[in-house]
Write a protein that holds these residues in place. Structure first.
Motif, PDB file in Angstrom:
ATOM      1  N   ILE A 239     -53.754  -6.725  -1.623  1.00  0.00           N
ATOM      2  CA  ILE A 239     -54.441  -7.223  -0.426  1.00  0.00           C
ATOM      3  C   ILE A 239     -54.176  -6.299   0.760  1.00  0.00           C
ATOM      4  N   ALA A 240     -52.908  -5.879   0.921  1.00  0.00           N
ATOM      5  CA  ALA A 240     -52.561  -4.989   2.030  1.00  0.00           C
ATOM      6  C   ALA A 240     -53.266  -3.648   1.886  1.00  0.00           C
ATOM      7  N   GLY A 241     -53.255  -3.081   0.683  1.00  0.00           N
ATOM      8  CA  GLY A 241     -53.908  -1.797   0.462  1.00  0.00           C
ATOM      9  C   GLY A 241     -55.400  -1.868   0.702  1.00  0.00           C
ATOM     10  N   ALA A 242     -56.031  -2.922   0.175  1.00  0.00           N
ATOM     11  CA  ALA A 242     -57.472  -3.077   0.366  1.00  0.00           C
ATOM     12  C   ALA A 242     -57.810  -3.271   1.840  1.00  0.00           C
ATOM     13  N   ALA A 243     -56.975  -4.022   2.562  1.00  0.00           N
ATOM     14  CA  ALA A 243     -57.212  -4.244   3.988  1.00  0.00           C
ATOM     15  C   ALA A 243     -57.115  -2.939   4.770  1.00  0.00           C
ATOM     16  N   VAL A 244     -56.098  -2.134   4.472  1.00  0.00           N
ATOM     17  CA  VAL A 244     -55.933  -0.847   5.171  1.00  0.00           C
ATOM     18  C   VAL A 244     -57.122   0.058   4.898  1.00  0.00           C
ATOM     19  N   VAL A 245     -57.512   0.167   3.630  1.00  0.00           N
ATOM     20  CA  VAL A 245     -58.639   1.031   3.273  1.00  0.00           C
ATOM     21  C   VAL A 245     -59.922   0.547   3.934  1.00  0.00           C
TER      22      VAL A 245
END
Length: 305
Positions: free
Chosen positions: A35-41
């Motif tokens: 979730i964090a990675g997808a949000a940053v991207v």
């Protein structure tokens, strides 16, 4: 009869290409790192797309108000109307950071797509044909992968008569081709022996249809995992080429690697000139890596039970 019906339903699910996607999505929804990675991207991609609208000034626009405050030992910092202050030439640093995100991510994404399309096509053909084609591809990729990626990108970039965004995309994209080729070839070879592919072949389905409808959905998982990881590497390589002066270094161009290079003489005067692009690169690479590694966990066979 019940066992046969369950087996047939499972084969139909795999043929439709829904099993892996649904199970991976269920796994990723409960993964905080994903979730964090997808949000940053997603946030960085949105900022890059809207950069021309969000940036209050052009990337090469000289602002008299900021130029008037420039001194040999002082570069204007944050002030009303200029959230991040000025760069060494009196340009708005915030605008250059936003437009630099657009440039860096566009070139990095282009390079990743070149790697995916060329490598995926080459690996798919070699894997489908099998035999010597697959063996030669594996040996060739082993040889190329023995060369450091950045070193190869530098060598390819130096072949261009004039550094441009296109030459950078080609140089960095070619470096990633062996990764996707080897990945796709191995996945295709593994899927060729699966039940649903054999069943479709026995039924007399055309080879192209077997590949597109029955084999391809099963090999998309590894490619989906590798794409964000390759994007992270591509963004770093693009910035590195610009930092070395062999990327797209057009006058007034805002690119994070180029901004890092131009900030070197002013580190004692205003460290933010280098810290801004450096932090942005770290955030993008971290987001892509978190997303890629989380996808790898979600698509791993043992994770699907």
């Amino acid at each position: 009869m019940i066992w046969v019906e369950r087996r047939r339903a499972r084969i139909d699910q795999l043929c439709a290409g829904h099993g892996i996607g649904v199970e991976a999505w269920q796994a990723l929804r409960r993964n905080p790192a994903a979730i964090a990675g997808a949000a940053v991207v997603a946030v960085v991609a949105l900022v890059a797309l809207l950069a021309p609208v969000l940036a209050p000034h052009g990337s090469g626009e000289l602002i008299p108000q900021l130029q008037a405050q420039l001194r040999p030992d002082r570069i204007p910092g944050p002030q009303p109307g200029f959230l991040l202050g000025s760069d060494q030439l009196g340009r708005d640093l915030l605008s250059r950071m936003l437009l630099g995100a657009r440039q860096t991510l566009a070139v990095g994404t282009g390079a990743m797509l070149v790697s995916l399309v060329l490598g995926g096509a080459l690996g798919a053909v070699a894997g489908a044909c099998g035999g010597r084609s697959s063996t030669l591809l594996m040996r060739g990729t082993d040889t190329v992968l023995a060369i450091p990626g950045l070193l190869m990108a530098v060598a390819l970039a130096l072949l261009a008569a004039r550094p441009t965004a296109a030459s950078t995309i080609i140089a960095v994209g070619v470096v990633g081709v062996p990764v996707f080729a080897r990945l796709m070839c191995g996945a295709v070879v593994a899927q060729r022996g699966s039940d649903h592919v054999i069943a479709a072949t026995v039924r007399g389905v055309a080879p192209v249809t077997v590949f597109v409808r029955h084999l391809l959905p099963g090999v998309l998982g590894p490619v989906l995992v590798q794409a964000p990881l390759t994007l992270a590497t591509a963004v770093l390589d693009v910035a590195a080429l610009a930092f070395l002066g062999i990327g797209d270094t057009a006058p007034g161009r805002a690119e994070w690697g180029l901004m890092l290079a131009q900030a070197q003489p002013y580190l004692d005067v205003r460290p933010m000139l280098a810290a801004g692009p450096a932090i942005a690169l770290v955030v993008v690479v971290l987001g892509c890596t978190l997303l890629g590694e989380s996808l790898r966990s979600g698509l791993r066979p043992r994770g699907r039970g």
